[in-house]
Design a protein around this motif. Structure first.
Motif, PDB file in Angstrom:
ATOM      1  N   UNK A  97      37.121  33.530  45.621  1.00  0.00           N
ATOM      2  CA  UNK A  97      37.466  32.564  44.576  1.00  0.00           C
ATOM      3  C   UNK A  97      38.773  32.913  43.877  1.00  0.00           C
ATOM      4  N   UNK A  98      39.021  34.193  43.619  1.00  0.00           N
ATOM      5  CA  UNK A  98      40.261  34.588  42.950  1.00  0.00           C
ATOM      6  C   UNK A  98      41.468  34.458  43.868  1.00  0.00           C
ATOM      7  N   UNK A  99      41.273  34.806  45.145  1.00  0.00           N
ATOM      8  CA  UNK A  99      42.371  34.762  46.110  1.00  0.00           C
ATOM      9  C   UNK A  99      41.819  35.001  47.505  1.00  0.00           C
ATOM     10  N   UNK A 100      42.370  34.327  48.533  1.00  0.00           N
ATOM     11  CA  UNK A 100      41.935  34.632  49.907  1.00  0.00           C
ATOM     12  C   UNK A 100      42.295  36.047  50.339  1.00  0.00           C
ATOM     13  N   UNK A 101      43.160  36.719  49.574  1.00  0.00           N
ATOM     14  CA  UNK A 101      43.539  38.092  49.887  1.00  0.00           C
ATOM     15  C   UNK A 101      42.556  39.105  49.307  1.00  0.00           C
ATOM     16  N   UNK A 102      41.599  38.630  48.481  1.00  0.00           N
ATOM     17  CA  UNK A 102      40.724  39.547  47.761  1.00  0.00           C
ATOM     18  C   UNK A 102      39.261  39.203  47.977  1.00  0.00           C
ATOM     19  N   UNK A 103      38.393  40.147  47.628  1.00  0.00           N
ATOM     20  CA  UNK A 103      36.948  39.960  47.724  1.00  0.00           C
ATOM     21  C   UNK A 103      36.329  40.492  46.431  1.00  0.00           C
ATOM     22  N   UNK A 104      35.747  39.589  45.625  1.00  0.00           N
ATOM     23  CA  UNK A 104      35.149  39.965  44.357  1.00  0.00           C
ATOM     24  C   UNK A 104      33.662  39.651  44.343  1.00  0.00           C
ATOM     25  N   UNK A 105      32.952  40.294  43.431  1.00  0.00           N
ATOM     26  CA  UNK A 105      31.492  40.266  43.393  1.00  0.00           C
ATOM     27  C   UNK A 105      31.004  39.386  42.241  1.00  0.00           C
TER      28      UNK A 105
END
Length: 726
Positions: free
Chosen positions: A392-400
């Motif tokens: 959701x924050x960025x396709x480059x990142x993975x958040x919980x």
């Protein structure tokens, strides 16, 4: 007096010089990366949450051998040693508890077969007494798994399914027809293992009274022959490998009742040219669920089957104009109360979470938005919450995140810029977070479910200190638009002493396959530090995620359907042209390299983009999709009988006459995945086209090309080629 003053000045100058000298940072050498392991990072291994939620177990090693330790969640302290390999005299490498944690299964002398398959020696450990019971007198077996009722272990041996009663060590053989290269019971064939990410193909029922398993009849599947070298007469290694358009194994699901000895075949329909890649017990030993895919993988069916009669009923069906990606949507969870299931799907254009009733009818879509749920972490039925990782924050990142099962109350729990992996406790009160970003090596932390940090388990402080001693360049993320207006993500790695007034050569690193990503805000491994070495030698390292890659929705990923290679290579060429406009890029010296799908991309890119790329390295490349396996290839290209142009138009072999630049072709002769045949046929086509190139083969090495001195040799070879040709 003057002498004293002179001595004082000299001392000050000497101290200043020493201080300046101490600030000079080291260059990353190939020896640092591939021989000394200077940049290897630590992790916390073998973490398993224990059933009471107050403890987790972890596998660690010390001088006396491997140990499974019990850790208090609240304090982070080790409170007990549950399994002591040194005391047992067993050098085990993995472990698994039974449901009530009175027994554990440990594996030693594990021997890898293919990517996910292995065999080893197994012992059952009584946790209370520390007694070890060796299975099958130490004969190597596959996929040993404890039964939920604690008194049996199922396993596969010589393509047949067995179980052993722990009370008397009596072995029961369930199937009788297992045979190499013909029949497999309870274990996946090569192509299922590789492309459906599975190896064990059996499951215990919840009460331990039944075993469901998949049977593979690969009698009609064509054999692939690899020669193994090193003896006076090379030996043939033949195994079943269905190439695109060829026959697959005939698959069927069976359920064995341990009480009466009967085995029933599950009704999966009349069509035999199908895939049966998943079986699940629904929480009820009377009902098995399974997934069926058609040959082109554009229709997924979920069935329930009666475990006594084998009769089946369709519960849910999903169709696509392109393909239904099972691996990407492998998040089916049956609710413990038997009321239904949670699953993920790309059906609204992005991968999201859906709640279905037991009858398969949709209750609601839980997550929504122009972003993707990359991993369903846990479902808390009591609290009616769902935990997941997303882009959701960025396709480059993975958040919980956490969200209610009603789709309300979404909250971010772990939101630092970077990439998270989460391991949540069974009672959903705690989780362990693995976090990295492009500038931060792995940090492992223990948290309460609210997100509050309890303890740091590993921060890789030694690695951080080591990295600070080196001249490490910073990875910078950027975006650019292609000629059709598509925005693509990329990163650029510059030398630490970068000067914008200089002109630098560029080496692009590519993978580019469907659903993949190389451009993420995460810590890299040895390959990234090899890139750091090259940056210090004066190269700009760049990677671009082309159309067809992941985390940007179905339309972006499925763009390449039926036409692999076309848009991906166009985008890599567009990336090179964009870089050529930058004032500090030497547009006459742009190279590209990749491995596997990336080797396919780099070799094709050098030919199709001969006016842009000067040099390419192709490691273990697919050179024609006709040589690759059914499941992967047909998912994206259909069969060659239906879509011949999709196979041939963008094969590097088709474009050899366009080669102008420098090509190095590298392959392992023991590659069971992308066969050495790919490199041989491309080399033959280049020779016929009178095109010069360089090549290196690695005897008996598989797709990863490693072992002994191999990795050092490979990267030294590629470094030399880049310096000579770029």
């Amino acid at each position: 007096m003057n002498q004293i003053r002179f001595a004082a000045i000299a001392m000050i100058l000497l101290l200043s010089a020493g201080d300046a000298f101490s600030q000079i940072k080291k260059h990353v050498t190939l020896e640092d990366v591939f021989k000394s392991d200077v940049f290897s990072q630590k992790a916390v291994y073998g973490i398993n949450w224990m059933r009471d939620g107050k403890y987790y177990s972890s596998l660690r090693r010390d001088v006396t051998g491997p140990k499974v330790v019990k850790v208090n969640v609240a304090t982070g302290d080790e409170e007990a040693v549950l399994i002591d390999g040194g005391a047992l005299g067993i050098n085990f490498s993995s472990y698994a508890f039974n449901p009530d944690e009175t027994k554990a299964l440990i594996a030693s002398e594990v021997e890898s077969i293919y990517r996910r398959s292995s065999k080893g020696i197994f012992h059952v450990i009584d946790i209370q007494t520390s007694q070890a019971q060796k299975l099958m007198d130490g004969e190597k077996i596959m996929y040993a798994t404890l039964s939920p009722d604690n008194d049996k272990v199922a396993f596969v041996k010589d393509n047949d399914l067995y179980y052993v009663n722990l009370s008397d060590n009596q072995v029961k053989r369930i199937t009788q027809d297992g045979e190499w290269n013909k029949i497999i019971n309870g274990a996946a064939d090569w192509v299922y293992e590789e492309e459906f990410s599975m190896s064990r193909a059996f499951e215990w029922s919840p009460d331990g009274s039944k075993l469901a398993f998949i049977r593979f009849d690969e009698s009609e599947v064509p054999e692939f022959n690899m020669q193994t070298w090193g003896k006076l007469y090379p030996e043939d290694y033949k195994f079943k490998y269905p190439k695109a358009g060829e026959k697959n194994a005939l698959v069927s699901i069976h359920i064995h009742d341990l009480n009466n000895g009967n085995t029933v075949k599950v009704d999966a329909g009349d069509d035999e040219d199908i895939y049966l890649p998943r079986i699940y017990w629904t929480g009820n030993s009377d009902k098995l669920a399974y997934i069926r895919l058609n040959r082109l993988q554009n229709q997924l069916d979920l069935f329930y089957s009666n475990s006594t009669s084998g009769e089946s009923q369709l519960v849910l069906q999903e169709k696509s104009d392109t393909y239904v990606d099972l691996n990407y949507n492998d998040d089916l969870r049956f609710l413990e109360d038997g009321s239904g299931f949670i699953r993920t799907s790309e059906q609204d254009g992005f991968k999201h979470v859906y709640h279905h009733g037991n009858d398969g009818k949709l209750i609601r879509q839980i997550t929504k938005g122009n972003w993707e749920v990359t991993n369903l972490v846990a479902v808390d039925e009591k609290a009616k919450k769902l935990y997941y990782i997303s882009t959701e924050k960025s396709p480059l990142e993975r958040n919980f995140y956490v969200i209610g099962l009603d789709g309300k109350g979404k909250k971010i729990l772990a939101g630092n810029n970077g990439t998270y992996r989460i391991n949540m406790s069974k009672d959903k009160k705690y989780y362990i977070a693995d976090f990295t970003n492009a500038e931060t090596p792995l940090k492992v932390t223990l948290h309460e479910a609210s997100g509050k940090e309890v303890k740091v388990l590993e921060d890789n402080q030694v690695l951080r200190e080591n990295v600070n001693k080196y001249a490490i360049g910073k990875k910078e993320f950027f975006q650019f638009e292609t000629v059709d207006g598509t925005s693509l993500n990329g990163y650029i790695l510059k030398p630490e002493n970068f000067e914008e007034s200089k002109k630098y050569p560029v080496l692009m690193y590519v993978y580019g396959g469907p659903g993949s990503q190389t451009v993420t805000n995460s810590w890299g491994g040895s390959r990234d530090f090899w890139h750091q070495h090259l940056a210090q030698e004066g190269y700009l390292i760049v990677s671009v995620d082309n159309r067809g890659t992941g985390a940007r929705g179905k339309d972006f990923k499925h763009m390449t359907y039926a036409n692999l290679g076309k848009y991906e290579v166009e985008d890599q060429i567009a990336g090179a042209k964009y870089l050529a406009t930058l004032p500090y890029v030497d547009s006459s010296r742009i190279g590209i390299w990749g491995w596997s799908y990336g080797g396919y991309m780099s070799s094709l890119g050098l030919m199709v983009g001969s006016d842009v790329f000067k040099t390419a390295i192709a490691v273990a490349p697919v050179t024609t999709w006709r040589y690759y396996d059914t499941i992967y290839t047909e998912r994206y290209l259909q069969t060659p009988q239906v879509n011949a142009a999709g196979y041939d138009d963008n094969s590097p072999i088709t474009h050899v006459n366009k080669l102008k630049g420098n090509l190095m072709l590298i392959h392992g002769t023991g590659d069971d995945n992308v066969h050495f045949q790919n490199a041989v046929d491309l080399a033959d086509a280049l020779i016929k086209a009178d095109k010069q190139f360089e090549t290196m083969f690695y005897p008996n090495r598989n797709h990863g090309i490693y072992g002994g001195n191999t990795t050092w040799h490979l990267y030294s070879l590629m470094t030399d080629f880049i310096k000579r040709k770029l």
